[in-house]
Design a protein around this motif. Structure first.
Motif, short mmCIF file in Angstrom:
data_model
loop_
_atom_site.label_atom_id
_atom_site.label_comp_id
_atom_site.label_asym_id
_atom_site.label_seq_id
_atom_site.Cartn_x
_atom_site.Cartn_y
_atom_site.Cartn_z
N PRO A 10 0.73 -1.41 -0.04
CA PRO A 10 0.14 -0.02 0.03
C PRO A 10 0.75 1.14 -0.22
N ILE A 11 2.08 1.30 0.46
CA ILE A 11 2.88 2.55 0.36
C ILE A 11 3.00 2.95 -0.95
N LYS A 33 6.53 9.75 -0.89
CA LYS A 33 7.69 9.21 -0.30
C LYS A 33 7.86 9.69 1.12
N ALA A 34 7.61 10.93 1.54
CA ALA A 34 7.69 11.37 2.80
C ALA A 34 6.63 10.91 3.86
N LEU A 93 5.40 6.88 8.03
CA LEU A 93 4.84 5.59 8.21
C LEU A 93 5.47 4.55 8.71
N LEU A 94 6.60 4.06 7.74
CA LEU A 94 7.50 2.92 8.11
C LEU A 94 8.30 3.25 9.37
N ARG A 95 8.60 4.43 9.66
CA ARG A 95 9.60 4.57 10.70
C ARG A 95 8.62 4.59 11.93
N ALA A 110 14.68 4.32 1.84
CA ALA A 110 14.66 5.82 2.20
C ALA A 110 14.37 5.78 3.68
N ALA A 111 13.49 4.90 3.95
CA ALA A 111 12.98 4.87 5.65
C ALA A 111 13.97 4.25 6.58
N PHE A 112 14.85 3.33 6.00
CA PHE A 112 15.65 2.55 6.86
C PHE A 112 17.16 2.85 6.43
N ALA A 113 17.53 3.89 5.74
CA ALA A 113 18.74 4.27 5.45
C ALA A 113 19.54 4.51 6.80
#
Length: 191
Positions: A22-23, A28-29, A34-36, A61-64
């Motif tokens: 769903p993302i 992206k922002a 949401l992922l964080r 991008a979320a987990f960089a």
């Protein structure tokens, strides 16, 4: 929540993972936020796929800078070894990582095996030997292919639809996976 071991992989995951299909529908922002938030809430297993448009890029991008704290699963719908390598390299680049924890054949109409004319399983073994993937896995919507995958002993996990509407045939897959030491990942849990 609660932590469990994902079959014989040794990976310890929260029972509740995050399915990233769903993302692709949000910015992206918004996806990164949401992922964080999911990670901050205790989720450490994130499942995406090459075919989920920009989902892998958003997960990357979320987990960089914190890759070692999450378990990443992604999928390839490739039908050939060449397609497999293209998907794998694209996924590694988009996710911003040098390896994928659980790499899954995405709903193939057959069960890839070593020596197959398609070359898929052999490519996965080579990618594993190179350290690009840790565990070879499979997703499916077909009971016959799912049973064949479990019976083959070749796969670390099976991802299959399982929800409150699941019947004895789906429960049989869960039980067979447990008996084989194979991780079972429920998809479409809210279906």
């Amino acid at each position: 929540m609660g932590r469990i071991k994902l079959g014989r992989t040794g990976l310890v995951v929260e029972k509740q993972g995050f399915g990233c299909l769903p993302i692709q529908r949000i910015s992206k922002a918004e996806a990164v936020e949401l992922l964080r938030r999911a990670y901050d809430g205790g989720i450490n297993f994130f499942d995406t796929a090459r075919v989920y448009s920009d989902s892998e890029e958003k997960v990357g991008a979320a987990f960089a800078g914190m890759r070692d704290r999450v378990i990443l699963a992604t999928k390839t719908a490739a039908q050939t070894a060449d397609g497999f390598w293209k998907d794998l390299e694209s996924s590694l680049r988009a996710l911003g990582t040098d390896h994928i924890d659980v790499y899954q054949f995405h709903n193939p109409a057959f069960c890839p095996k070593p020596g197959g004319e398609d070359g898929l399983y052999d490519a996965a073994l080579e990618a594993q030997a190179q350290g690009k993937i840790r565990f070879i896995s499979i997703t499916n919507h077909r009971l016959a292919v799912a049973h064949e995958a479990i019976d083959s002993g070749l796969y670390a996990t099976l991802q299959f639809p399982y929800s409150y509407l699941a019947g004895p045939q789906e429960q049989e897959l869960v039980d067979k996976c447990a008996a084989a030491g194979m991780g079972f990942i429920a998809m479409k849990g809210m279906a």
